[in-house]
Scaffold this motif. Sequence first.
Motif, PDB file in Angstrom:
ATOM      1  N   ILE A  50     -18.835  -6.647  19.787  1.00 27.12           N
ATOM      2  CA  ILE A  50     -18.610  -8.048  19.431  1.00 27.12           C
ATOM      3  C   ILE A  50     -19.640  -8.395  18.368  1.00 27.12           C
ATOM      4  CG2 ILE A  50     -18.856 -10.434  20.256  1.00 27.12           C
ATOM      5  CD1 ILE A  50     -17.840  -9.422  22.972  1.00 27.12           C
ATOM      6  N   SER A  51     -19.220  -9.088  17.330  1.00 27.67           N
ATOM      7  CA  SER A  51     -20.175  -9.572  16.335  1.00 27.67           C
ATOM      8  C   SER A  51     -20.882 -10.780  16.921  1.00 27.67           C
ATOM      9  CB  SER A  51     -19.453  -9.945  15.034  1.00 27.67           C
ATOM     10  OG  SER A  51     -18.901  -8.808  14.436  1.00 27.67           O
ATOM     11  N   GLY A  52     -22.100 -10.574  17.356  1.00 28.18           N
ATOM     12  CA  GLY A  52     -22.880 -11.636  17.983  1.00 28.18           C
ATOM     13  C   GLY A  52     -23.798 -12.321  16.992  1.00 28.18           C
ATOM     14  N   PRO A  53     -24.591 -13.266  17.455  1.00 26.88           N
ATOM     15  CA  PRO A  53     -25.460 -14.053  16.588  1.00 26.88           C
ATOM     16  C   PRO A  53     -26.566 -13.247  15.903  1.00 26.88           C
ATOM     17  CG  PRO A  53     -25.546 -14.854  18.872  1.00 26.88           C
ATOM     18  CD  PRO A  53     -24.610 -13.712  18.838  1.00 26.88           C
ATOM     19  N   ALA A  54     -26.949 -12.084  16.478  1.00 28.50           N
ATOM     20  CA  ALA A  54     -28.015 -11.269  15.879  1.00 28.50           C
ATOM     21  C   ALA A  54     -27.498  -9.899  15.457  1.00 28.50           C
ATOM     22  CB  ALA A  54     -29.168 -11.120  16.862  1.00 28.50           C
ATOM     23  N   GLY A  55     -26.189  -9.748  15.335  1.00 27.23           N
ATOM     24  CA  GLY A  55     -25.577  -8.462  15.001  1.00 27.23           C
ATOM     25  C   GLY A  55     -24.592  -8.055  16.080  1.00 27.23           C
ATOM     26  N   LYS A  56     -24.122  -6.824  15.979  1.00 29.77           N
ATOM     27  CA  LYS A  56     -23.099  -6.371  16.931  1.00 29.77           C
ATOM     28  C   LYS A  56     -23.691  -6.203  18.327  1.00 29.77           C
ATOM     29  CE  LYS A  56     -23.510  -1.418  16.157  1.00 29.77           C
ATOM     30  NZ  LYS A  56     -22.862  -0.188  15.783  1.00 29.77           N
ATOM     31  N   LEU A  57     -22.856  -6.535  19.327  1.00 30.58           N
ATOM     32  CA  LEU A  57     -23.211  -6.386  20.736  1.00 30.58           C
ATOM     33  C   LEU A  57     -22.297  -5.335  21.351  1.00 30.58           C
ATOM     34  CD1 LEU A  57     -23.564 -10.150  21.734  1.00 30.58           C
ATOM     35  CD2 LEU A  57     -25.421  -8.517  21.349  1.00 30.58           C
ATOM     36  N   GLU A  58     -22.885  -4.337  21.967  1.00 25.77           N
ATOM     37  CA  GLU A  58     -22.140  -3.288  22.647  1.00 25.77           C
ATOM     38  C   GLU A  58     -21.589  -3.848  23.952  1.00 25.77           C
ATOM     39  OE1 GLU A  58     -23.028   1.214  24.328  1.00 25.77           O
ATOM     40  OE2 GLU A  58     -24.702  -0.134  23.950  1.00 25.77           O
ATOM     41  N   ALA A  59     -20.301  -3.605  24.220  1.00 19.20           N
ATOM     42  CA  ALA A  59     -19.679  -4.156  25.424  1.00 19.20           C
ATOM     43  C   ALA A  59     -18.655  -3.195  25.999  1.00 19.20           C
ATOM     44  CB  ALA A  59     -19.016  -5.494  25.092  1.00 19.20           C
ATOM     45  N   GLU A  60     -18.320  -3.440  27.253  1.00 18.58           N
ATOM     46  CA  GLU A  60     -17.262  -2.699  27.927  1.00 18.58           C
ATOM     47  C   GLU A  60     -16.440  -3.682  28.739  1.00 18.58           C
ATOM     48  OE1 GLU A  60     -16.773   0.825  31.238  1.00 18.58           O
ATOM     49  OE2 GLU A  60     -18.500   0.879  29.885  1.00 18.58           O
ATOM     50  N   LEU A  61     -15.132  -3.556  28.645  1.00 19.40           N
ATOM     51  CA  LEU A  61     -14.229  -4.474  29.323  1.00 19.40           C
ATOM     52  C   LEU A  61     -13.301  -3.693  30.234  1.00 19.40           C
ATOM     53  CD1 LEU A  61     -12.611  -7.601  28.096  1.00 19.40           C
ATOM     54  CD2 LEU A  61     -11.035  -5.814  28.790  1.00 19.40           C
ATOM     55  N   GLY A  62     -13.053  -4.213  31.429  1.00 16.92           N
ATOM     56  CA  GLY A  62     -12.095  -3.623  32.348  1.00 16.92           C
ATOM     57  C   GLY A  62     -10.986  -4.616  32.620  1.00 16.92           C
ATOM     58  N   GLU A  63      -9.753  -4.130  32.615  1.00 17.46           N
ATOM     59  CA  GLU A  63      -8.586  -4.975  32.899  1.00 17.46           C
ATOM     60  C   GLU A  63      -7.898  -4.468  34.154  1.00 17.46           C
ATOM     61  OE1 GLU A  63      -6.069  -6.299  29.484  1.00 17.46           O
ATOM     62  OE2 GLU A  63      -7.156  -4.661  28.487  1.00 17.46           O
ATOM     63  N   PRO A  64      -7.684  -5.349  35.129  1.00 18.95           N
ATOM     64  CA  PRO A  64      -7.004  -4.918  36.362  1.00 18.95           C
ATOM     65  C   PRO A  64      -5.542  -4.569  36.087  1.00 18.95           C
ATOM     66  CG  PRO A  64      -7.253  -7.291  36.344  1.00 18.95           C
ATOM     67  CD  PRO A  64      -7.981  -6.779  35.136  1.00 18.95           C
ATOM     68  N   SER A  65      -4.972  -3.761  36.960  1.00 15.19           N
ATOM     69  CA  SER A  65      -3.581  -3.352  36.787  1.00 15.19           C
ATOM     70  C   SER A  65      -2.599  -4.452  37.185  1.00 15.19           C
ATOM     71  CB  SER A  65      -3.305  -2.077  37.587  1.00 15.19           C
ATOM     72  OG  SER A  65      -3.652  -2.271  38.944  1.00 15.19           O
ATOM     73  N   SER A  66      -3.053  -5.444  37.942  1.00 10.89           N
ATOM     74  CA  SER A  66      -2.181  -6.555  38.334  1.00 10.89           C
ATOM     75  C   SER A  66      -2.580  -7.819  37.560  1.00 10.89           C
ATOM     76  CB  SER A  66      -2.275  -6.795  39.838  1.00 10.89           C
ATOM     77  OG  SER A  66      -3.598  -7.117  40.184  1.00 10.89           O
ATOM     78  N   ASN A  67      -1.903  -8.919  37.843  1.00 15.22           N
ATOM     79  CA  ASN A  67      -2.214 -10.173  37.158  1.00 15.22           C
ATOM     80  C   ASN A  67      -3.659 -10.577  37.430  1.00 15.22           C
ATOM     81  OD1 ASN A  67       0.362 -10.477  36.110  1.00 15.22           O
ATOM     82  ND2 ASN A  67       1.082 -11.640  37.874  1.00 15.22           N
ATOM     83  N   PRO A  68      -4.419 -10.860  36.372  1.00 10.41           N
ATOM     84  CA  PRO A  68      -5.833 -11.205  36.574  1.00 10.41           C
ATOM     85  C   PRO A  68      -6.006 -12.566  37.238  1.00 10.41           C
ATOM     86  CG  PRO A  68      -5.243 -11.388  34.261  1.00 10.41           C
ATOM     87  CD  PRO A  68      -4.056 -10.824  34.966  1.00 10.41           C
ATOM     88  N   ARG A  69      -7.050 -12.653  38.066  1.00 13.18           N
ATOM     89  CA  ARG A  69      -7.372 -13.904  38.766  1.00 13.18           C
ATOM     90  C   ARG A  69      -8.389 -14.726  37.999  1.00 13.18           C
ATOM     91  NH1 ARG A  69      -8.855 -12.162  44.730  1.00 13.18           N
ATOM     92  NH2 ARG A  69      -9.171 -14.395  44.832  1.00 13.18           N
ATOM     93  N   GLY A  70      -9.047 -14.123  37.018  1.00 14.47           N
ATOM     94  CA  GLY A  70     -10.077 -14.801  36.253  1.00 14.47           C
ATOM     95  C   GLY A  70     -10.806 -13.807  35.378  1.00 14.47           C
ATOM     96  N   ILE A  71     -11.906 -14.257  34.818  1.00 12.81           N
ATOM     97  CA  ILE A  71     -12.723 -13.419  33.955  1.00 12.81           C
ATOM     98  C   ILE A  71     -14.150 -13.413  34.491  1.00 12.81           C
ATOM     99  CG2 ILE A  71     -13.677 -13.136  31.620  1.00 12.81           C
ATOM    100  CD1 ILE A  71     -11.182 -14.637  30.584  1.00 12.81           C
ATOM    101  N   GLY A  72     -14.746 -12.239  34.576  1.00 12.78           N
ATOM    102  CA  GLY A  72     -16.137 -12.108  34.979  1.00 12.78           C
ATOM    103  C   GLY A  72     -16.962 -11.540  33.843  1.00 12.78           C
ATOM    104  N   VAL A  73     -18.024 -12.220  33.456  1.00  8.88           N
ATOM    105  CA  VAL A  73     -18.955 -11.737  32.432  1.00  8.88           C
ATOM    106  C   VAL A  73     -20.259 -11.381  33.141  1.00  8.88           C
ATOM    107  CG1 VAL A  73     -20.224 -12.302  30.325  1.00  8.88           C
ATOM    108  CG2 VAL A  73     -17.890 -13.179  30.656  1.00  8.88           C
ATOM    109  N   ILE A  74     -20.692 -10.135  33.002  1.00 10.27           N
ATOM    110  CA  ILE A  74     -21.864  -9.646  33.720  1.00 10.27           C
ATOM    111  C   ILE A  74     -22.995  -9.383  32.726  1.00 10.27           C
ATOM    112  CG2 ILE A  74     -22.746  -7.869  35.271  1.00 10.27           C
ATOM    113  CD1 ILE A  74     -19.694  -7.297  35.874  1.00 10.27           C
TER     114      ILE A  74
END
Length: 124
Positions: A30-54
Amino acid sequence: MSNGLRFDLNLLPQSIRVNNLAIARHKFFISGPAGKLEAELGEPSSNPRGIGVIAHPHPLHGGTMDNKVVQTVFSTLLELDFITVKFNFRGVGQSEGAFAHGAGEIEDVIAVTQVVRSQFSNQF
């Protein structure tokens, strides 16, 4: 996007298994405020209930997105059908920038949250 943040889910797609369910996992930047931010995202196989940012523990004390507690929370939220993202603060891992005494790290959390929320807002 008007905030200048970039989000690309096509970088390094993988699949993991959580409780025998195949779950899409993506490593990206992600292009963040101080440069790129390394990230990893997981998507559930069923309909998502929400979003969690850790966010990981303090960067100056060895905290990274690969921390055992972060990994456990990441997997648990996926099991509970949440779209889940973890990331490295500025200056950690492959993220650009340097430690900013808390204020900059808050900006990082906001940047990640805004980008992921805008990417998946149509699912809620």
